[in-house]
Every structure is written in C-alpha cells, then in structure tokens.
Write an enzyme that holds these catalytic residues in place. Structure first.
Site, PDB file in Angstrom:
ATOM      1  N   LYS A  50       1.036  -1.338   0.144  1.00 55.30           N
ATOM      2  CA  LYS A  50       0.038   0.127  -0.033  1.00 55.30           C
ATOM      3  C   LYS A  50       0.918   1.231  -0.061  1.00 55.30           C
ATOM      4  CE  LYS A  50      -4.582   1.082   0.621  1.00 55.30           C
ATOM      5  NZ  LYS A  50      -5.754   0.252  -0.040  1.00 55.30           N
ATOM      6  N   GLY A 107     -25.615   2.804   2.767  1.00 61.06           N
ATOM      7  CA  GLY A 107     -25.192   3.451   2.161  1.00 61.06           C
ATOM      8  C   GLY A 107     -25.074   3.173   0.364  1.00 61.06           C
ATOM      9  N   GLY A 139     -23.873   4.493  -2.476  1.00 56.38           N
ATOM     10  CA  GLY A 139     -22.678   4.866  -3.060  1.00 56.38           C
ATOM     11  C   GLY A 139     -22.599   4.026  -4.435  1.00 56.38           C
ATOM     12  N   HIS A 140     -21.233   3.971  -4.842  1.00 55.81           N
ATOM     13  CA  HIS A 140     -20.884   3.282  -5.843  1.00 55.81           C
ATOM     14  C   HIS A 140     -21.053   1.834  -6.030  1.00 55.81           C
ATOM     15  CE1 HIS A 140     -18.420   6.816  -6.561  1.00 55.81           C
ATOM     16  NE2 HIS A 140     -18.535   6.515  -7.961  1.00 55.81           N
ATOM     17  N   VAL A 141     -20.752   1.087  -4.721  1.00 60.41           N
ATOM     18  CA  VAL A 141     -21.040  -0.263  -4.650  1.00 60.41           C
ATOM     19  C   VAL A 141     -22.479  -0.590  -4.048  1.00 60.41           C
ATOM     20  CG1 VAL A 141     -20.477  -2.313  -3.113  1.00 60.41           C
ATOM     21  CG2 VAL A 141     -18.795  -0.458  -4.031  1.00 60.41           C
TER      22      VAL A 141
HETATM   23  P1  NAD Z   1     -18.965   5.880  -1.905  1.00 61.97           P
HETATM   24  O1  NAD Z   1     -18.393   6.903  -1.252  1.00 61.97           O
HETATM   25  O2  NAD Z   1     -19.215   5.789  -3.515  1.00 61.97           O
HETATM   26  O3  NAD Z   1     -20.428   5.371  -1.182  1.00 61.97           O
HETATM   27  C1  NAD Z   1     -20.734   5.536   0.074  1.00 61.97           C
HETATM   28  C2  NAD Z   1     -22.088   5.877   0.343  1.00 61.97           C
HETATM   29  O4  NAD Z   1     -22.238   5.887   1.738  1.00 61.97           O
HETATM   30  C3  NAD Z   1     -22.454   7.350  -0.097  1.00 61.97           C
HETATM   31  O5  NAD Z   1     -23.599   7.448  -0.713  1.00 61.97           O
HETATM   32  C4  NAD Z   1     -22.462   8.050   1.246  1.00 61.97           C
HETATM   33  O6  NAD Z   1     -23.520   9.354   1.180  1.00 61.97           O
HETATM   34  C5  NAD Z   1     -22.961   7.144   2.154  1.00 61.97           C
HETATM   35  N1  NAD Z   1     -22.868   7.284   3.646  1.00 61.97           N
HETATM   36  C6  NAD Z   1     -21.802   7.852   4.287  1.00 61.97           C
HETATM   37  N2  NAD Z   1     -21.924   7.747   5.558  1.00 61.97           N
HETATM   38  C7  NAD Z   1     -22.977   6.828   5.732  1.00 61.97           C
HETATM   39  C8  NAD Z   1     -23.635   6.950   6.855  1.00 61.97           C
HETATM   40  N3  NAD Z   1     -23.448   6.944   8.211  1.00 61.97           N
HETATM   41  N4  NAD Z   1     -24.850   6.052   6.832  1.00 61.97           N
HETATM   42  C9  NAD Z   1     -25.385   5.706   5.751  1.00 61.97           C
HETATM   43  N5  NAD Z   1     -24.669   6.237   4.369  1.00 61.97           N
HETATM   44  C10 NAD Z   1     -23.754   6.741   4.585  1.00 61.97           C
HETATM   45  O7  NAD Z   1     -18.152   4.399  -1.590  1.00 61.97           O
HETATM   46  P2  NAD Z   1     -18.059   3.027  -2.288  1.00 61.97           P
HETATM   47  O8  NAD Z   1     -17.056   2.965  -3.232  1.00 61.97           O
HETATM   48  O9  NAD Z   1     -19.636   2.581  -2.809  1.00 61.97           O
HETATM   49  O10 NAD Z   1     -17.611   2.059  -0.939  1.00 61.97           O
HETATM   50  C11 NAD Z   1     -18.493   1.870   0.034  1.00 61.97           C
HETATM   51  C12 NAD Z   1     -17.713   1.126   1.117  1.00 61.97           C
HETATM   52  O11 NAD Z   1     -17.209  -0.196   0.460  1.00 61.97           O
HETATM   53  C13 NAD Z   1     -16.532   1.969   1.555  1.00 61.97           C
HETATM   54  O12 NAD Z   1     -16.300   1.428   2.808  1.00 61.97           O
HETATM   55  C14 NAD Z   1     -15.340   1.371   0.736  1.00 61.97           C
HETATM   56  O13 NAD Z   1     -14.155   1.593   1.494  1.00 61.97           O
HETATM   57  C15 NAD Z   1     -15.781  -0.223   0.555  1.00 61.97           C
HETATM   58  N6  NAD Z   1     -15.305  -0.928  -0.640  1.00 61.97           N
HETATM   59  C16 NAD Z   1     -15.236  -0.245  -1.994  1.00 61.97           C
HETATM   60  C17 NAD Z   1     -14.909  -0.901  -2.801  1.00 61.97           C
HETATM   61  C18 NAD Z   1     -15.237  -0.472  -4.488  1.00 61.97           C
HETATM   62  O14 NAD Z   1     -14.926  -1.198  -5.209  1.00 61.97           O
HETATM   63  N7  NAD Z   1     -15.472   0.943  -4.533  1.00 61.97           N
HETATM   64  C19 NAD Z   1     -13.993  -2.034  -2.501  1.00 61.97           C
HETATM   65  C20 NAD Z   1     -13.842  -2.561  -1.642  1.00 61.97           C
HETATM   66  C21 NAD Z   1     -14.461  -1.885  -0.382  1.00 61.97           C
END
Ligand code: NAD
Length: 359
Positions: free
Chosen positions: A88, A186, A188-190
């Site tokens: 990392k 949440g 978001g993207h995932v």
């Molecule tokens: P993102 O930032 O696109 O989405 C996160 C979402 O969570 C946002 O819509 C935000 O408004 C919401 N949020 C924040 N705090 C919150 C709360 N207290 N209650 C409810 N919603 C809340 O992130 P992402 O890429 O979707 O990733 C989500 C999680 O998965 C993160 O913890 C990230 O580290 C983990 N992750 C993501 C990936 C990936 O491929 N993107 C891979 C492994 C792990």
C-alpha cells in the site's frame, strides 16, 4: 524525488509493524510529495495495493496507515486466490497543497525504482486520472482510464452479492432471496449496484444514506423502505448490508442488530477483534469484510491480462464459494468467521513459502 528504505530496526517497536519486507519513505518537496510505500509480503507475487491520499495529522499516522493497510492487502489478495502480495502507498497531503499531476508523476518514478515489486492503483483520495499521471512514469499501475477497471465497484458489488447468497444458503438452507429483507446502509458506488441486484432477486429493501436524493431514488425505483442512517443496523431485516463507513460493528451497535446475517462492502467493519466474538455470541453470521469485498481488487489484478474479461467475473463470483468454506469451517470449529478468514489466508501463505523453500 528522494527514496529511502526505512530499516527494520527503526520499525521494530512500531505497533503496526509485522515484519514488513520493505518500507520506503518518498519525498519530493518541489511537487509537495511526502509518502510511504509499504510492501508487507510478496510471497505470492508482486505487492498490489492502492495509493491513498489523505491529510494526516502527523507523519507517524501516515506510516501507521501504510503498515496496517499493506498487511491487510496481503490477507485480502491471498484469500482472493490472487498470485499477488500485499502493499500500500499513502501520500500525506501537506497543509495548503493539493495533489497535482506532477506529484503523481513523481510518485510513479518512485514506484518505477521498485522494479515491479509494488503495483499501485486507485484508493481513497485518488482517481483514474491520477493513475494516468502515475502511468507516465511507470507501468506498475492499474486502473488507468481505458483499462476497463476505472471503476472497480461493479465487481465489488458482484462479489458482495455472491457472498450474500452464500450466507443466505448457510443460514437458511437455500440460495433464495425471495421474501427476505436486506437493510442496505450507503447507496454509493457499490451500495447502489448491490441494492439493484438484491431487488432483482426478490429481496425487499430497507435503504439509508446521508444523501437524501439517493434515498428518494431508491424508494421510487425499488419501493424500498427508508431507515435513518444511524439506525440501519437495527432495522428489522434478515440481512444487514454495510456499504458506507468502517467500524460500524461495535459494542454499541451489535446488541441492537436484529439481522441474522451481516454481509456488506464496507472496509474494516469490526471496530475491534472482540466484535467478531460478540456477533458469534448473538448467532449473527458475519461475512469477513476483506473476503466479501475483494471483487474490485480481483478485477484490478486481472486488468490488462489475457484473463481480464472472462477470468475476472469468474473469480469474483468464486467469492461465494470462499465464504461458504469460511462459514462451514467456522461452524465446525466453533470459531469466528473473521478468525477462519485470517487462517485460510495464512495457510495459503505458509504453503507458498514451503514450496519456494523446497524449490
Ligand atoms: P461511496 O463513497 O461511493 O459510497 C458511500 C455512500 O455511503 C455514499 O452514498 C455516502 O453518502 C453514504 N454514507 C456515508 N456515511 C453514511 C452513513 N453513516 N450512513 C449511511 N450512508 C452513509 O463508496 P463506495 O465506493 O460505494 O464504497 C462503500 C464502502 O465499500 C467503503 O467502505 C469502501 O471502502 C468499501 N469498498 C469499496 C470498494 C469499491 O470497489 N468501491 C471495494 C472494497 C471496499
């Protein structure tokens, strides 16, 4: 750009030090670059792990993050069946500065000096565009624009979906989501993509997000029920799906969880190791975060290889089988799923070390 190896003797007393193979300090004051690159273990192959950009309170905090996150990548990559080690990079943003293309080019030059022992990628605070700047100085970078994995989150969502199916089968005896309720925290993207898959498979959704527009869209699209973000874990659902921030499973929230299963994408879901025991004591089946959310790193690892398109999907779907094996062994041995995940990763590393010593 100046690159310096930090000697093991300097790190020995550090609480996050775990006999990391190499830890480097990178500095280039002209472009505001101040970074650490940590290679934890390359037994299985070159160390793959993202580059985080963050405003740390101190240099010590940045080093701790690099040591801790690189170790996590060793376990994640090993358990995902990748022939890759764990590493990392963290770039500590200096007060009053913003990351520039020149900073990422200089960071790329540091990676180039490691001759492929470390491969970087996007992480918190970086974008595919930043990776394109890194790629001007080194080929050891993934997730650049046009590589097919600019956004790894669809793969992460796919892996989590298969992990949820495995958990449902283990707990309820059938891989069937029809009639079950999932509380997705949440969108978001995932989380959004995952919610879509769950809804299409017949699950009822309870959704929560700090962004009210997303919640409203989910309500309209899937007839989802809405929960306050701070109460998502306590919603009356069979499956709690954390897809927001880490440390959501702790001594306060766990007693309030009514779900049978916790399975979601968020990183570092357990606040402490004891929280895995708390979940087991409540008979809540926990899908270890780094096992279930490995879809993105799998896609990044295979990007640009011959197996990129077919291999990635197959390997991501196999997260379901890995989790099924973790659940079965944890039940058999009366241990937590978190412990079993670590043990499976360690077993793979030990076997690889034995093979390389014998060769
Ligand atoms: P993102 O930032 O696109 O989405 C996160 C979402 O969570 C946002 O819509 C935000 O408004 C919401 N949020 C924040 N705090 C919150 C709360 N207290 N209650 C409810 N919603 C809340 O992130 P992402 O890429 O979707 O990733 C989500 C999680 O998965 C993160 O913890 C990230 O580290 C983990 N992750 C993501 C990936 C990936 O491929 N993107 C891979 C492994 C792990």
């Amino acid at each position: 750009m100046h690159l310096r190896h930090i000697a093991a003797s300097e790190l020995e007393k550090h609480p996050a030090y775990d006999r990391h193979e190499e830890v480097l300090r990178v500095e280039d004051p002209q472009v505001g670059l101040s970074a650490f690159i940590a290679l934890h273990d390359t037994t299985l192959g070159p160390a793959l792990g993202g580059c985080r950009v963050w405003r740390y309170a101190s240099e010590a905090e940045a080093l701790t993050d690099a040591l801790r996150l690189s170790r996590g990548m060793t376990y994640k990559n090993a358990l995902a069946g990748l022939n890759l080690g764990g590493g990392k990079a963290v770039i500590a943003l200096q007060p009053g500065t913003a990351p520039s293309p020149a900073l990422f080019r200089s960071f790329g030059a540091a990676i180039e000096e490691l001759s492929g022992r470390y491969v970087t990628a996007e992480d918190v605070g970086t974008s595919p565009r930043d990776m394109a700047s890194v790629a001007q100085s080194t080929a050891h970078v993934r997730g650049t624009p046009g590589s097919g994995v600019e956004d790894p989150s669809p793969f992460t969502a796919l892996g989590v979906f298969h992990g949820i199916l495995a958990a449902v089968e283990h707990r309820f005896g059938a891989r069937d989501l029809e009639g079950l309720t999932a509380s997705v925290q949440g969108l978001g993207h995932v989380g959004w993509r995952l919610a879509e898959k769950l809804a299409r498979s017949g699950a009822r959704l309870i959704v929560s997000d700090l962004d009210e527009a997303r919640v409203e869209r989910a309500r309209a699209e899937w007839d989802a029920m809405v929960e306050h973000p701070a109460r998502a874990h306590a919603a009356r659902a069979e499956i709690f799906v954390p897809c927001a921030l880490g440390a959501g499973l702790n001594r306060t929230t766990i007693p309030q969880i009514s779900a049978d299963i916790v399975a979601g994408a968020a990183n570092n879901q357990l606040e402490t190791r004891e929280d895995a025991i708390r979940l087991t004591e409540k008979s809540i089946l926990y899908a270890p975060d780094y096992a279930i959310n490995a879809g993105g790193v799998i896609a990044l690892a295979l990007a640009g290889t011959r197996r990129a398109s077919t291999g990635a999907t197959e390997k991501v779907e196999a997260i379901g089988a890995t989790l099924a094996a973790i659940f079965a062994r944890a039940s058999r041995e009366g241990r937590t799923t978190a412990e079993i995940a670590d043990q499976l990763a360690e077993e793979r590393l030990t076997a690889a070390r034995r093979r390389s010593q014998a060769a």
